[in-house]
Design an enzyme around this catalytic site. Sequence first.
Site, PDB file in Angstrom:
ATOM      1  N   GLU A 270       7.563   5.918 -19.693  1.00 26.27           N
ATOM      2  CA  GLU A 270       6.867   5.638 -18.408  1.00 26.27           C
ATOM      3  C   GLU A 270       6.276   4.004 -18.154  1.00 26.27           C
ATOM      4  OE1 GLU A 270       5.618   8.005 -16.584  1.00 26.27           O
ATOM      5  OE2 GLU A 270       5.416   9.741 -17.325  1.00 26.27           O
ATOM      6  N   CYS A 304       0.018   1.853 -13.807  1.00 30.64           N
ATOM      7  CA  CYS A 304       1.017   1.609 -13.218  1.00 30.64           C
ATOM      8  C   CYS A 304       0.678   2.028 -11.748  1.00 30.64           C
ATOM      9  CB  CYS A 304       1.875   2.465 -14.182  1.00 30.64           C
ATOM     10  SG  CYS A 304       1.096   3.879 -14.383  1.00 30.64           S
TER      11      CYS A 304
HETATM   12  P1  NAD Z   1       3.165  -2.897 -23.166  1.00 26.11           P
HETATM   13  O1  NAD Z   1       4.036  -2.886 -22.892  1.00 26.11           O
HETATM   14  O2  NAD Z   1       2.528  -4.401 -23.718  1.00 26.11           O
HETATM   15  O3  NAD Z   1       2.288  -2.046 -24.690  1.00 26.11           O
HETATM   16  C1  NAD Z   1       2.495  -0.948 -24.596  1.00 26.11           C
HETATM   17  C2  NAD Z   1       2.515  -0.353 -25.427  1.00 26.11           C
HETATM   18  O4  NAD Z   1       3.768  -0.932 -26.140  1.00 26.11           O
HETATM   19  C3  NAD Z   1       2.005  -0.776 -26.855  1.00 26.11           C
HETATM   20  O5  NAD Z   1       1.176   0.804 -27.366  1.00 26.11           O
HETATM   21  C4  NAD Z   1       2.453  -2.094 -27.091  1.00 26.11           C
HETATM   22  O6  NAD Z   1       1.424  -2.099 -28.625  1.00 26.11           O
HETATM   23  C5  NAD Z   1       3.641  -0.887 -28.303  1.00 26.11           C
HETATM   24  N1  NAD Z   1       4.687  -1.826 -27.931  1.00 26.11           N
HETATM   25  C6  NAD Z   1       5.420  -3.104 -27.045  1.00 26.11           C
HETATM   26  N2  NAD Z   1       6.441  -3.661 -27.934  1.00 26.11           N
HETATM   27  C7  NAD Z   1       6.805  -2.763 -29.101  1.00 26.11           C
HETATM   28  C8  NAD Z   1       7.916  -2.651 -29.412  1.00 26.11           C
HETATM   29  N3  NAD Z   1       8.592  -3.613 -30.149  1.00 26.11           N
HETATM   30  N4  NAD Z   1       7.957  -1.637 -30.714  1.00 26.11           N
HETATM   31  C9  NAD Z   1       7.006  -0.284 -30.313  1.00 26.11           C
HETATM   32  N5  NAD Z   1       6.323  -0.242 -29.723  1.00 26.11           N
HETATM   33  C10 NAD Z   1       6.014  -1.331 -29.073  1.00 26.11           C
HETATM   34  O7  NAD Z   1       1.780  -2.726 -21.740  1.00 26.11           O
HETATM   35  P2  NAD Z   1       0.661  -2.522 -21.893  1.00 26.11           P
HETATM   36  O8  NAD Z   1       0.322  -4.261 -21.263  1.00 26.11           O
HETATM   37  O9  NAD Z   1      -0.221  -1.852 -22.721  1.00 26.11           O
HETATM   38  O10 NAD Z   1       0.475  -2.001 -20.504  1.00 26.11           O
HETATM   39  C11 NAD Z   1       0.157  -2.098 -19.427  1.00 26.11           C
HETATM   40  C12 NAD Z   1       2.447  -1.696 -18.720  1.00 26.11           C
HETATM   41  O11 NAD Z   1       1.829   0.113 -18.710  1.00 26.11           O
HETATM   42  C13 NAD Z   1       2.122  -2.070 -17.503  1.00 26.11           C
HETATM   43  O12 NAD Z   1       3.393  -2.119 -16.386  1.00 26.11           O
HETATM   44  C14 NAD Z   1       2.284  -0.616 -16.873  1.00 26.11           C
HETATM   45  O13 NAD Z   1       3.089  -0.476 -15.496  1.00 26.11           O
HETATM   46  C15 NAD Z   1       2.413   0.171 -17.994  1.00 26.11           C
HETATM   47  N6  NAD Z   1       2.047   1.509 -17.821  1.00 26.11           N
HETATM   48  C16 NAD Z   1       2.933   2.286 -17.147  1.00 26.11           C
HETATM   49  C17 NAD Z   1       2.754   4.608 -17.182  1.00 26.11           C
HETATM   50  C18 NAD Z   1       3.393   4.944 -16.352  1.00 26.11           C
HETATM   51  O14 NAD Z   1       3.044   6.989 -16.915  1.00 26.11           O
HETATM   52  N7  NAD Z   1       4.477   4.742 -15.653  1.00 26.11           N
HETATM   53  C19 NAD Z   1       1.177   4.069 -17.255  1.00 26.11           C
HETATM   54  C20 NAD Z   1       0.055   3.214 -17.812  1.00 26.11           C
HETATM   55  C21 NAD Z   1       0.935   1.695 -18.029  1.00 26.11           C
END
Ligand code: NAD
Length: 517
Positions: A270, A304
């Site tokens: 997602e 998102c």
């Molecule tokens: P992010 O990608 O920085 O982090 C999200 C999660 O992924 C965190 O828990 C982070 O620690 C983890 N993560 C990152 N790299 C990783 C890796 N290499 N291995 C394991 N885990 C890892 O995102 P954010 O800044 O927390 O959130 C914003 C983003 O999330 C935006 O792009 C938004 O659109 C998206 N989002 C999407 C949805 C959806 O349902 N499509 C919902 C909410 C947020």
Amino acid sequence: MGAPWTMARPMDLSFLAQLGIGKTNSGAFDGTWRKTKGEQLVVRSPIDGSEIGRVQMATAQDYAAASKAAHATFLRWRELPGPKRGEFVRQIGVAFRANKDLLGRLISLEAGKILQEGLGEAQECVDIADFATGLSRQLYGLTIASERQDHSMRETWHPLGTCGIITAFNFPMAVWAWNAMLALTCGDSCLWKPSLKTPLSSIAMTKLAAAVLGKQWAPLVALVIGPDADVGSAMLDDPLVPLVSATGSTRMGRIVGPRVAQRFGRSLLELGGNNAIAVMADADLDLAVRATVFGAVGTAGQRCTTTRRLLVHEQVIDDLQARLVKAFAQCKIGNPLDQKTLVGPLIDEASAKGFDHAVATAAAQGGKVVVGGKRASVKGCKGGAYVQPTIVRCPSMLPIVREETFAPILYMLPIRSLDEAIAVNNDVPQGLSSSIFTADVRAAERFLAATGSDCGIANVNIGTSGAEIGGAFGGEKETGGGRESGSDSWKVYMRRQTSTVNWGTSLPLAQGIQFGD
Ligand code: NAD
């Protein structure tokens, strides 16, 4: 709901104790809260940058213990009938409901959402628990007509294993609840790796669920709070985790998807969105204005599903722009705990720098800022990163418009026809949410048809954000293709089995094959 929470200086943190959150908290739960040896994480509120708690982070060792405990408990949990599992989920929902006010406050404090939206997110956790409870009696399979004499065929759904749940900061409770409530109902255990920006929310939710599950089942809601390179990485490579449901940026999805696939694990992605509203010449502009303001400005543009692009028919674009400029300028920016505030802070300074960069880039590429575009200062919240809700009028799709900037920036573009609206809507790498405002049923249906919007969500006369839990939620292309929450999304948390039973006295082969007879 309890008494409304008003601003107090210094910030009143006493309610955190009611959610079991202390000054320093363990970052790993495997049925009991472990004495973790990882680094200490200082948790700051985006409201003013002040410290609101500390977490002793999990190490790879803590991860291994949590994964082992979750797997061992899964082996027993899967034997329980679905409706019995559903009863536990129902009670977890009751606990969410009883604590809704506190949970909403915590979301506001830790993620910076305005209180109304924090309470809305807590309500979503209640809703999905209700949905999953009903689902526990509806994990339907199929009976299939067999081509062979005296044979019956069926398809059944079985629990899968441990569901790894990686969550983004912007929905610090609901994303876990969407996954965990379904996963538990489906007979799985859960292992949560939350964003390091919102760890207290994960501790509060885990404590509520674990208290309901009791000692016997508590490892079903295991939690590891730690660095991506350490516990995040361990989850991606963990053979005890057959499904990784990861919510976050496209950048993260690009790492998670291939890594999990490498070991033939399943991933539910997602990821980022770049959502558009198309406003046709015959649209109800009052509705369009309200939907656009909520979609673009709500959660300070950090959903998102936030509306990032407004594709407006050239006949009404100037009128709509004038109304939106007025509405954006009136949105009160401030402390999200203040009841009058509509725009809270961005999650951190890095996010605000992303806002500055996008506004400057849009201007350099030919866009014109018609409202906002600057940082905002909020009295008493000096340490927070506040920005003005912004509209950039663009002559066409500029390169920056294709990117997701997690901030309240709306790019407004002219379109001349329905075909052009659909083409521009689809002309971005992401494919999460979209909507059209029109009074013409033909245009509306065309937008929803196979040749219309290419997004996972396509709406008519409502905005792009604020989805209900009853539908499957997710998007195409760089949004990752996953679906969670309602409809038949539960199927990803289970394994499918096809069975053929021969209740006759001969052994006919499929396709009429004769083999040595
Ligand atoms: P992010 O990608 O920085 O982090 C999200 C999660 O992924 C965190 O828990 C982070 O620690 C983890 N993560 C990152 N790299 C990783 C890796 N290499 N291995 C394991 N885990 C890892 O995102 P954010 O800044 O927390 O959130 C914003 C983003 O999330 C935006 O792009 C938004 O659109 C998206 N989002 C999407 C949805 C959806 O349902 N499509 C919902 C909410 C947020």
